[in-house]
Scaffold this active site. Structure first.
Site, short mmCIF file in Angstrom:
data_model
loop_
_atom_site.label_atom_id
_atom_site.label_comp_id
_atom_site.label_asym_id
_atom_site.label_seq_id
_atom_site.Cartn_x
_atom_site.Cartn_y
_atom_site.Cartn_z
N SER A 1 0.84 -1.20 0.00
CA SER A 1 0.00 0.00 0.00
C SER A 1 0.87 1.24 0.00
CB SER A 1 -0.85 -0.02 1.27
OG SER A 1 -1.46 1.23 1.49
N TYR B 1 -1.73 -1.12 10.91
CA TYR B 1 -1.99 -1.68 9.58
C TYR B 1 -0.82 -1.41 8.65
CZ TYR B 1 -3.53 -1.82 4.76
OH TYR B 1 -3.59 -2.06 3.40
N LYS C 1 2.15 -3.86 6.57
CA LYS C 1 2.56 -3.83 5.15
C LYS C 1 4.07 -3.60 5.04
CE LYS C 1 -1.45 -4.52 3.28
NZ LYS C 1 -1.72 -5.87 2.75
P1 NAD Z 1 -10.94 -7.08 1.21
O1 NAD Z 1 -11.13 -7.09 2.68
O2 NAD Z 1 -12.12 -6.83 0.34
O3 NAD Z 1 -10.28 -8.44 0.74
C1 NAD Z 1 -9.41 -9.19 1.57
C2 NAD Z 1 -9.89 -10.64 1.55
O4 NAD Z 1 -9.01 -11.43 2.33
C3 NAD Z 1 -11.29 -10.82 2.11
O5 NAD Z 1 -12.04 -11.63 1.21
C4 NAD Z 1 -11.08 -11.52 3.46
O6 NAD Z 1 -12.16 -12.39 3.76
C5 NAD Z 1 -9.79 -12.27 3.19
N1 NAD Z 1 -8.94 -12.51 4.37
C6 NAD Z 1 -8.48 -11.60 5.27
N2 NAD Z 1 -7.64 -12.20 6.13
C7 NAD Z 1 -7.56 -13.50 5.76
C8 NAD Z 1 -6.82 -14.62 6.23
N3 NAD Z 1 -5.95 -14.53 7.25
N4 NAD Z 1 -6.99 -15.81 5.60
C9 NAD Z 1 -7.84 -15.94 4.54
N5 NAD Z 1 -8.52 -14.90 4.04
C10 NAD Z 1 -8.37 -13.71 4.63
O7 NAD Z 1 -9.78 -6.02 0.90
P2 NAD Z 1 -9.27 -5.43 -0.48
O8 NAD Z 1 -9.62 -4.00 -0.52
O9 NAD Z 1 -9.64 -6.31 -1.61
O10 NAD Z 1 -7.70 -5.50 -0.23
C11 NAD Z 1 -6.92 -6.59 -0.67
C12 NAD Z 1 -5.49 -6.37 -0.21
O11 NAD Z 1 -5.01 -5.14 -0.73
C13 NAD Z 1 -5.31 -6.29 1.30
O12 NAD Z 1 -4.10 -6.91 1.65
C14 NAD Z 1 -5.23 -4.81 1.55
O13 NAD Z 1 -4.50 -4.50 2.72
C15 NAD Z 1 -4.50 -4.33 0.31
N6 NAD Z 1 -4.76 -2.93 -0.02
C16 NAD Z 1 -6.04 -2.47 -0.12
C17 NAD Z 1 -6.28 -1.15 -0.39
C18 NAD Z 1 -7.69 -0.61 -0.45
O14 NAD Z 1 -7.86 0.60 -0.28
N7 NAD Z 1 -8.70 -1.42 -0.71
C19 NAD Z 1 -5.20 -0.26 -0.58
C20 NAD Z 1 -3.90 -0.77 -0.48
C21 NAD Z 1 -3.69 -2.11 -0.20
C1 WQD Z 2 -9.38 9.60 1.00
C2 WQD Z 2 -9.57 11.10 1.25
C3 WQD Z 2 -9.85 11.65 3.56
C4 WQD Z 2 -13.69 9.59 4.04
C5 WQD Z 2 -6.85 4.58 3.17
C6 WQD Z 2 -5.76 3.86 3.93
C7 WQD Z 2 -4.71 3.39 2.97
C8 WQD Z 2 -5.32 2.56 1.84
C9 WQD Z 2 -6.48 3.24 1.20
C10 WQD Z 2 -5.16 0.27 2.41
C11 WQD Z 2 -8.80 11.62 2.45
C12 WQD Z 2 -11.11 11.97 2.78
C13 WQD Z 2 -12.52 10.11 3.52
C14 WQD Z 2 -14.73 10.49 4.43
C15 WQD Z 2 -13.34 12.33 3.73
N1 WQD Z 2 -5.83 1.32 2.30
N2 WQD Z 2 -12.34 11.45 3.36
N3 WQD Z 2 -14.51 11.84 4.26
O1 WQD Z 2 -7.04 7.60 3.89
O2 WQD Z 2 -6.14 7.92 1.54
O3 WQD Z 2 -6.27 5.68 2.49
O4 WQD Z 2 -7.40 3.68 2.19
O5 WQD Z 2 -3.97 0.14 2.25
O6 WQD Z 2 -3.81 2.64 3.72
O7 WQD Z 2 -5.19 4.77 4.85
O8 WQD Z 2 -8.34 6.78 1.85
O9 WQD Z 2 -10.70 6.83 1.15
O10 WQD Z 2 -10.17 6.90 3.62
O11 WQD Z 2 -9.66 8.89 2.21
O12 WQD Z 2 -13.20 13.55 3.61
O13 WQD Z 2 -15.80 10.09 4.92
O14 WQD Z 2 -10.94 11.33 1.54
O15 WQD Z 2 -9.61 12.63 4.55
O16 WQD Z 2 -8.38 12.93 2.15
P1 WQD Z 2 -6.91 7.11 2.51
P2 WQD Z 2 -9.80 7.28 2.24
#
Ligand code: NAD
Ligand code: WQD
Length: 340
Positions: free
Chosen positions: A124, A148, A152
């Site tokens: 991330s 979190y 990562k």
């Molecule tokens: P999500 O929660 O929709 O998907 C994660 C999946 O993993 C889910 O289906 C959950 O049931 C499963 N899971 C969690 N822990 C598990 C475990 N120990 N064993 C088996 N299954 C497990 O999340 P997402 O948004 O699809 O994110 C996928 C990956 O990408 C995550 O690692 C997340 O940290 C990373 N990521 C997400 C974002 C975002 O904003 N969505 C941003 C950056 C990184």
């Molecule tokens: C985006 C912008 C908020 C909600 C997070 C995690 C990051 C990654 C992605 C996993 C910011 C603003 C948000 C609301 C708002 N996840 N906001 N009102 O914080 O960039 O990233 O998700 O890895 O690790 O930190 O994403 O969508 O929460 O926020 O004003 O109700 O929207 O302040 O500027 P963020 P976000």
């Protein structure tokens, strides 16, 4: 290729599983459904015309993972499984370390045992924290500001160490910026449980009348309009980035890091306007104080992925808003109705 996808029932995993199946790969999903629904994979199968294999298990479960490797014999792994809510991670940090670190170590040990040497990991942009100014390159300093993010950052280091110890390993760390949007069919999309933490699902629920207004966290940042700016990347582009990474790793070993973003900063108010245009709805909002832990700006320098993987994000934020609204309108309660 035979690809084992952990967390494949989730938001990004389901879109990537679909892209893999459409590209002709065979897929086994291992997911404990702790944050997802089996309906997502039923719909992936419907869209792809064939189903991934599915194992209901926690990736920390050594016996289950060993069994999955023995029966499926994957050529490569994409590791999405993990817990991802920043706020929750400050309340139950040990759960985050146990789930996110534990699953990765179990997976790497199973890969070593079964001779699988390619892994793509979901990292991330949170690892760039507030240590430098965007645009972030893969060489920008990394750290993290919450449990979190630390999982990562630690997993990236674990993967680098594992790669240094075993030159046959091919590791691709993908640092996602802010994934948004949904598949254009409106059949799969992001389905957060409870009140959404992230901007797009919240805005979508306001547009759909499920919540009455958006709270904008701060309008006094040094940005284009005072609200936070982020690099929002369409989840279908993101899914394609995983296929590009697998392709590259097929003939490159070693440890690699790629940003997956668009390189374009977009503000909260720009998202509000784009969603209003996409939905034809007004999005009422109120400005409140900054959210603890937020940075003013986060966006990618996305050149390395383009140069090395031949991948770049094609879809616009406007398209992502249209796709999100289509998904939200067709599935006002996410996958829940189908689960009932
Ligand atoms: P999500 O929660 O929709 O998907 C994660 C999946 O993993 C889910 O289906 C959950 O049931 C499963 N899971 C969690 N822990 C598990 C475990 N120990 N064993 C088996 N299954 C497990 O999340 P997402 O948004 O699809 O994110 C996928 C990956 O990408 C995550 O690692 C997340 O940290 C990373 N990521 C997400 C974002 C975002 O904003 N969505 C941003 C950056 C990184
Ligand atoms: C985006 C912008 C908020 C909600 C997070 C995690 C990051 C990654 C992605 C996993 C910011 C603003 C948000 C609301 C708002 N996840 N906001 N009102 O914080 O960039 O990233 O998700 O890895 O690790 O930190 O994403 O969508 O929460 O926020 O004003 O109700 O929207 O302040 O500027 P963020 P976000």
């Amino acid at each position: 290729m035979r690809v084992l996808v952990t967390g494949g029932a989730g938001y990004i995993g389901s879109h990537t599983t679909l892209a893999l199946l459409e590209a002709g790969h065979d897929v086994m999903v291992v997911d404990d459904l702790s944050n997802s629904s089996p309906e997502s994979l039923r719909r992936v199968a419907e869209l792809a015309g064939r189903a991934p294999e599915f194992v209901l298990a926690n990736v920390r479960d050594e016996a289950a993972v060993d069994g999955a490797f023995a029966s499926f014999r994957p050529d490569a792994v994409i590791h999405f499984a993990g817990w991802k809510a920043v706020g929750e991670s400050t309340e139950i940090p040990l759960t985050y370390y146990r789930e996110n670190l534990g699953s990765t170590i179990t997976l790497l040990e199973a890969m070593a045992k079964h001779g699988c040497s390619t892994i793509v990991f979901s990292s991330s942009a949170t690892v760039y924290g507030d240590l430098s100014e965007p645009p972030f390159t893969e060489d920008s300093p990394t750290g993290a500001t919450n449990p979190y993010g630390r999982t990562k950052h630690m997993i990236e280091q674990i993967l680098a160490d594992a790669s240094a110890a075993d030159p046959r390993l091919s590791v691709g760390v993908l640092r996602y910026f802010n994934p948004i949007g949904a598949h254009e069919s409106g059949r799969i999309g992001e389905d957060p449980r409870g009140i959404p933490n992230n901007l797009l699902p919240y805005v979508a629920q306001v547009a759909a009348g499920r919540r009455d207004h958006l709270t904008v966290y701060g309008d006094d940042y040094e940005t284009v309009d005072g609200t936070g700016v982020r690099d929002y990347i369409h989840v279908v582009d993101l899914a394609a980035g995983h296929l590009a990474a697998l392709n590259h790793l097929a003939d490159h070993d070693g440890f690699h890091v790629w940003n997956l973003g668009t390189g374009t900063p977009i503000s909260v108010l720009e998202i509000v306007r784009a969603f209003e245009k996409a939905s034809g709805q007004t999005i009422p909002y109120e400005v409140a104080a900054r959210r603890a832990g937020d940075v003013a700006a986060s966006y990618a320098d996305a050149h390395l992925a383009e140069d090395e993987l031949g991948w770049r994000a094609d879809k616009t934020v406007d398209e992502a808003c249209v796709d999100t609204y289509r998904w939200q309108s067709a599935n006002p309660n996410g996958f829940q109705a189908a689960d009932a």
